[in-house]
Design an enzyme around this catalytic site. Structure first.
Site, PDB file in Angstrom:
ATOM      1  CB  CYS A 207      -2.301  -2.161 -11.565  1.00 31.01           C
ATOM      2  SG  CYS A 207      -3.416  -3.378 -10.840  1.00 31.01           S
TER       3      CYS A 207
ATOM      4  CG  ASP B 223       2.104  -8.587  -7.893  1.00 25.63           C
ATOM      5  OD1 ASP B 223       1.012  -9.027  -7.477  1.00 25.63           O
ATOM      6  OD2 ASP B 223       2.198  -7.663  -8.719  1.00 25.63           O
TER       7      ASP B 223
ATOM      8  CG  HIS C 289       0.086  -5.394  -7.510  1.00 23.48           C
ATOM      9  ND1 HIS C 289       0.383  -5.834  -8.778  1.00 23.48           N
ATOM     10  CD2 HIS C 289      -0.945  -4.529  -7.634  1.00 23.48           C
ATOM     11  CE1 HIS C 289      -0.447  -5.266  -9.645  1.00 23.48           C
ATOM     12  NE2 HIS C 289      -1.266  -4.462  -8.974  1.00 23.48           N
TER      13      HIS C 289
END
Length: 287
Positions: A167, A224, A256
């Protein structure tokens, strides 16, 4: 062995040189914003490993970090593990132990240590506004350089350095691959690729594709909501200008954070496939 007490392997090491300290300098358990952890969260044991908190000198300060390495004699290839926005909580520490089980010295520095402790904040927007928004890319890259230097002096092989991040850390992984010419390989998990230029974040991975200095594997989810597929495809196209190999894997319909086994976003099949690709990418690039 717990993170609070280094196991019986530890007395065989030079405690002063390696700098292991009480794990109390790092948050215990999972970050408040993502607690409680899912029952499916992977827990990697400490058997055969040396693990614990360390303090890394950087920019006139001491940065907390978590390190894990095999119990045998090094030097070991080193992997820098870059945190999500939640800091170095239990998931990131577990990733370090997984890598140590594979023969690496894995170290995850607390890259927000100057700005605050995200593990104690319950709301993600508050983490972003009060901590993450204040962190400069230049600061992060310098702190990662310091982490690599610490690892080289404490059981790591300076000639075999890799990085992976998730991330927020996935974006940083791309940036570091464009920053450090000594890096051997990088694996970026669903890191942001594009954005507005600011004083603290002047460049994004799309801007740096031609400047990559190490092979990069990018792992992304087709569903995502924060990283559109067209942005991933733009990065794939831009990476053709790089002088190093770049591979981007897009998992259809995956959200995600599909590797985050402690969260509802976890998807076992792509997470395991991505991890296998990570291992093969590192080993295929002399790590």
């Amino acid at each position: 062995m717990s993170d609070d007490h280094i196991n019986s392997l530890m007395p065989k090491l030079d405690m002063t040189r390696r700098g292991f300290v009480s794990a109390a300098v790092l948050a215990s358990g999972y970050a408040l914003a993502v607690s409680p952890a899912s029952a499916q969260a992977i827990a990697t044991d400490h058997v055969g490993l040396v693990t614990g908190a360390v303090m890394i000198p950087t920019g006139g300060a001491a940065m907390p970090a978590y390190a894990a390495m095999p119990g045998g004699k090094g030097p070991f290839p080193t992997i820098l593990v870059v945190q999500e926005i939640f800091g170095v909580h239990e998931h990131i520490r577990d990733v370090c132990r997984r890598l140590a089980k594979l023969g690496y010295l894995a170290v995850a520095p607390e890259l927000y240590f100057r700005q605050g402790d995200p593990s104690t904040i319950a709301e993600i927007p508050a983490i972003l506004s009060t901590i993450v928004s204040k962190v400069a890319d230049s600061q992060v890259l310098a702190d990662l350089d310091a982490t690599a230097a610490w690892a080289a002096a404490n059981g790591g092989d300076a000639k075999r350095l890799g990085i992976t991040g998730f991330c927020w850390g996935g974006r940083i992984t791309w940036l570091y691959a464009a920053h450090n010419p000594r890096l051997k390989a990088a694996v970026a998990w669903y890191g942001k690729l594009a954005g507005d230029a600011t004083t603290l974040t002047p460049k994004h991975p799309l801007d740096l594709a031609a400047q990559l200095k190490a092979p990069v594997l990018g792992l992304y989810g087709g569903a995502d909501q924060g990283i559109p597929v067209d942005t991933v495809e733009k990065m794939r196209a831009a990476a053709k200008s790089a002088k190093v190999p770049v591979e981007i894997v897009l998992y259809p319909d995956m959200p995600h954070a599909f590797h985050a086994d402690y969260r509802p976003s976890y998807r076992e099949a792509p997470a395991k496939d991505g991890w296998n690709r990570l291992v093969n990418w590192f080993r295929g690039n002399d790590l």
